[in-house]
Design a protein around this motif. Structure first.
Motif, PDB file in Angstrom:
ATOM      1  N   GLU A  23      19.234 -28.939  14.839  1.00  0.00           N
ATOM      2  CA  GLU A  23      18.701 -30.257  15.183  1.00  0.00           C
ATOM      3  C   GLU A  23      17.661 -30.599  14.133  1.00  0.00           C
ATOM      4  OE1 GLU A  23      16.468 -32.647  18.809  1.00  0.00           O
ATOM      5  OE2 GLU A  23      16.586 -30.455  18.880  1.00  0.00           O
ATOM      6  N   ARG A  24      17.852 -31.715  13.436  1.00  0.00           N
ATOM      7  CA  ARG A  24      16.952 -32.119  12.361  1.00  0.00           C
ATOM      8  C   ARG A  24      15.571 -32.441  12.935  1.00  0.00           C
ATOM      9  NH1 ARG A  24      19.374 -29.957   8.639  1.00  0.00           N
ATOM     10  NH2 ARG A  24      17.421 -30.467   7.619  1.00  0.00           N
ATOM     11  N   GLY A  25      14.547 -31.880  12.331  1.00  0.00           N
ATOM     12  CA  GLY A  25      13.184 -32.107  12.788  1.00  0.00           C
ATOM     13  C   GLY A  25      12.447 -33.188  12.027  1.00  0.00           C
ATOM     14  N   ARG A  26      13.027 -33.638  10.908  1.00  0.00           N
ATOM     15  CA  ARG A  26      12.408 -34.672  10.067  1.00  0.00           C
ATOM     16  C   ARG A  26      13.482 -35.625   9.544  1.00  0.00           C
ATOM     17  NH1 ARG A  26       8.741 -30.905   6.129  1.00  0.00           N
ATOM     18  NH2 ARG A  26      10.583 -29.617   6.172  1.00  0.00           N
ATOM     19  N   LEU A  94      19.001 -15.451  14.855  1.00  0.00           N
ATOM     20  CA  LEU A  94      18.937 -16.903  14.824  1.00  0.00           C
ATOM     21  C   LEU A  94      17.587 -17.399  15.326  1.00  0.00           C
ATOM     22  CD1 LEU A  94      20.410 -19.562  14.335  1.00  0.00           C
ATOM     23  CD2 LEU A  94      21.288 -19.417  16.671  1.00  0.00           C
ATOM     24  N   ALA A  95      16.929 -18.214  14.503  1.00  0.00           N
ATOM     25  CA  ALA A  95      15.652 -18.821  14.865  1.00  0.00           C
ATOM     26  C   ALA A  95      15.462 -20.078  14.030  1.00  0.00           C
ATOM     27  CB  ALA A  95      14.503 -17.857  14.618  1.00  0.00           C
ATOM     28  N   ALA A  96      15.222 -21.217  14.678  1.00  0.00           N
ATOM     29  CA  ALA A  96      14.994 -22.463  13.949  1.00  0.00           C
ATOM     30  C   ALA A  96      13.740 -22.341  13.096  1.00  0.00           C
ATOM     31  CB  ALA A  96      14.857 -23.624  14.920  1.00  0.00           C
ATOM     32  N   GLY A  97      13.834 -22.815  11.861  1.00  0.00           N
ATOM     33  CA  GLY A  97      12.699 -22.764  10.959  1.00  0.00           C
ATOM     34  C   GLY A  97      12.711 -23.945  10.015  1.00  0.00           C
ATOM     35  N   ASP A  98      11.739 -24.012   9.121  1.00  0.00           N
ATOM     36  CA  ASP A  98      11.596 -25.075   8.128  1.00  0.00           C
ATOM     37  C   ASP A  98      11.627 -26.422   8.842  1.00  0.00           C
ATOM     38  OD1 ASP A  98      11.191 -26.048   5.553  1.00  0.00           O
ATOM     39  OD2 ASP A  98      13.318 -26.174   5.104  1.00  0.00           O
ATOM     40  N   ASP A  99      12.576 -27.305   8.500  1.00  0.00           N
ATOM     41  CA  ASP A  99      12.596 -28.629   9.127  1.00  0.00           C
ATOM     42  C   ASP A  99      13.604 -28.730  10.269  1.00  0.00           C
ATOM     43  OD1 ASP A  99      14.877 -28.600   7.574  1.00  0.00           O
ATOM     44  OD2 ASP A  99      14.578 -30.590   6.732  1.00  0.00           O
TER      45      ASP A  99
END
Length: 134
Positions: A23-26, A94-99
Motif C-alpha cells: 500500500e503506497r504511503g506517499r 515481510l515488513a512494510a518499510g520506506d514509503d
C-alpha cells in the motif's frame, strides 16, 4: 513535480500463486495498492533497482531474472516509464518499510477487496502466467 519522465521499476515477486503488493504511503498513488518499486538510480541495473526497492519496501529479497514490457504512468504530477521485473525465490521476513504503509502476499481474488492501481490486475495475470511456465 518533475518536468521530464523518470524511469522506474516494479518488482513482481510470486510465492504460492500470490504476488507481493504494497500500500503506497506517499504520492503518487498514496493509499492505493501496487507492486513494490521506485526510481532507477544512476548507473543501477534494472534488476538491481528491483531488488533494492523490494527490500526497502518489504524486507524481502528475491532473484530478479526477466523484464516485462514497460508501462507509462502519469499521475499526481509525476510521469514515469515503469519496467516490471519478475522475481523468484523470495526470502526474508515481510515488513512494510520506506514509503510502503503495508505489505502483503495477495492472490488475484484478493485484489477485488482493495483499492488498487489500475495496472495491477493485468500485470498480476502476466506475471503469474510467465512464472507458472518456468
Amino acid at each position: 513535480m518533475t518536468q521530464h519522465p523518470r524511469v522506474g521499476v516494479l518488482a513482481l515477486v510470486c510465492r504460492d500463486n500470490r504476488l507481493l503488493l504494497v500500500e503506497r504511503g506517499r504520492p503518487p498513488n498514496q493509499g492505493l495498492w501496487g507492486f513494490p518499486g521506485g526510481k532507477l538510480e544512476f548507473a543501477e541495473s534494472l534488476t538491481a533497482a528491483a531488488a533494492r526497492e523490494l527490500h526497502e519496501e518489504t524486507g524481502i529479497t528475491a532473484e530478479f531474472f526477466e523484464l516485462l514490457p514497460p508501462l507509462e504512468a502519469v499521475s499526481d504530477g509525476f510521469h514515469y516509464i515503469l519496467i516490471p521485473v519478475l522475481g523468484r525465490n523470495p526470502e526474508g521476513q515481510l515488513a512494510a518499510g520506506d514509503d510502503a504503509r503495508d505489505a502483503r502476499w495477495l492472490s488475484r481474488v484478493d485484489l477485488a477487496d482493495l483499492p488498487i492501481i489500475a495496472a495491477v490486475p493485468p500485470l498480476f495475470d502476466q506475471a503469474l502466467k510467465r512464472l507458472s511456465s518456468l
